[in-house]
Design an enzyme around this catalytic site. Structure first.
Site, PDB file in Angstrom:
ATOM      1  N   CYS A 115       0.801  -1.311   0.063  1.00  0.00           N
ATOM      2  CA  CYS A 115       0.109  -0.049  -0.075  1.00  0.00           C
ATOM      3  C   CYS A 115       0.872   1.316   0.005  1.00  0.00           C
ATOM      4  CB  CYS A 115      -0.914  -0.182   1.141  1.00  0.00           C
ATOM      5  SG  CYS A 115      -2.447   1.235   1.148  1.00  0.00           S
ATOM      6  N   HIS A 218      -3.495  -5.252   0.151  1.00  0.00           N
ATOM      7  CA  HIS A 218      -3.006  -5.774   1.559  1.00  0.00           C
ATOM      8  C   HIS A 218      -3.056  -7.232   1.836  1.00  0.00           C
ATOM      9  CE1 HIS A 218      -2.569  -1.711   3.615  1.00  0.00           C
ATOM     10  NE2 HIS A 218      -3.451  -1.615   2.744  1.00  0.00           N
ATOM     11  N   GLU A 220      -1.310  -8.956   3.876  1.00  0.00           N
ATOM     12  CA  GLU A 220      -1.064  -9.245   5.041  1.00  0.00           C
ATOM     13  C   GLU A 220      -2.643  -9.566   5.775  1.00  0.00           C
ATOM     14  OE1 GLU A 220      -1.026  -6.327   4.165  1.00  0.00           O
ATOM     15  OE2 GLU A 220      -1.832  -4.859   5.529  1.00  0.00           O
TER      16      GLU A 220
END
Ligand SMILES: [Mn+2]
Length: 247
Positions: A115, A218, A220
């Protein structure tokens, strides 16, 4: 052999309540830490501090690095004046992140940008950003999902022949989306390796670099339940192992 150590850039958050309202705390979302652990790395949080001496010493400890998400990058970094739709910036974090990125690259440390971290990579390499998706010449999809963080909401087409394609072994993936800005242009040091179906750039790679991958989404937040996202962290940790072996 020891596990590779992955640094994670952090930010500062101001306490809104509790025992110390207004107090500053160093933080990063826990998902970054969990993703590194799940991929077999040892995570280290890198506090936001732009001392070159301290950062060099920190980098000596690392075998790979993740540049995490956060504020918009100050548009002066890509030679633009602030547009009305620019959101919050954090010049202190810019100073920290841009320096950390330059020092990490000097030593060819494996890099994953997520990001803001992805946008940081692009701007550091001489690329530009749309300060807001509405400034793109053609209409975009909604890239700021109003749902939970771990729901994939749009498609990314993966460029064949790219490293990203090698990592995923797929032409298409589904990702989450929490951004109002996007890559506008890339420099000659950067390859585009994934786009949303509205043409918004979602993945970049550094050319002539051992491992330099940036993603607008994202992973994660998704890796706990999405195999494709696990592969991204596995690729970082595997590049970090290689780096560690040559140290
Ligand atoms: Mn998106």
């Amino acid at each position: 052999m020891k596990k590779p150590v992955i640094g994670i850039s952090t930010s500062v958050i101001v306490d809104q309540g509790g025992g110390f309202p207004g107090y500053e705390r160093i933080y990063v979302n826990k998902d970054y830490v969990s993703s590194v652990i799940a991929a077999g790395g040892v995570p280290i949080m890198i506090p936001m501090d732009a001392s070159e001496e301290n950062l060099r010493q920190t980098l000596d400890l690392l075998d790979g690095i993740i540049f995490s998400g956060g504020h918009d990058i100050a548009p002066i970094r890509y030679q633009e004046e602030p547009h009305q739709k620019l959101q919050d910036i954090c010049p202190e974090r810019d100073e920290f992140d841009f320096l950390l990125y330059r020092l990490a690259k000097e030593r060819k440390l494996p890099i994953l940008g997520i990001c803001r971290g992805y946008q940081l990579m692009n701007v550091s390499e001489g690329g530009k950003l749309y300060q807001d998706l509405s400034l793109k010449d053609t209409e975009s999809f909604k890239h700021s999902q109003g749902h939970g963080p771990n729901l994939p909401t749009h498609t990314v087409k993966v460029e064949e022949g790219s490293k990203f394609h090698q990592i995923l072994q797929k032409e298409e993936i589904r990702v989450n989306s929490f951004h109002h800005q996007a890559v506008k242009s890339v420099s000659e040091n950067v390859t585009i390796s994934g786009r949303a179906l509205d043409n918004v750039v979602e993945v970049i790679e550094l050319k002539d670099y051992p491992f330099g991958l940036g993603v607008q989404f994202h992973p994660e937040m998704l890796q706990a339940k999405e195999e494709d996202m696990k592969k991204i962290f596995a690729a970082l940790v595997s590049a970090a192992k290689e780096y560690q072996g040559k140290k």
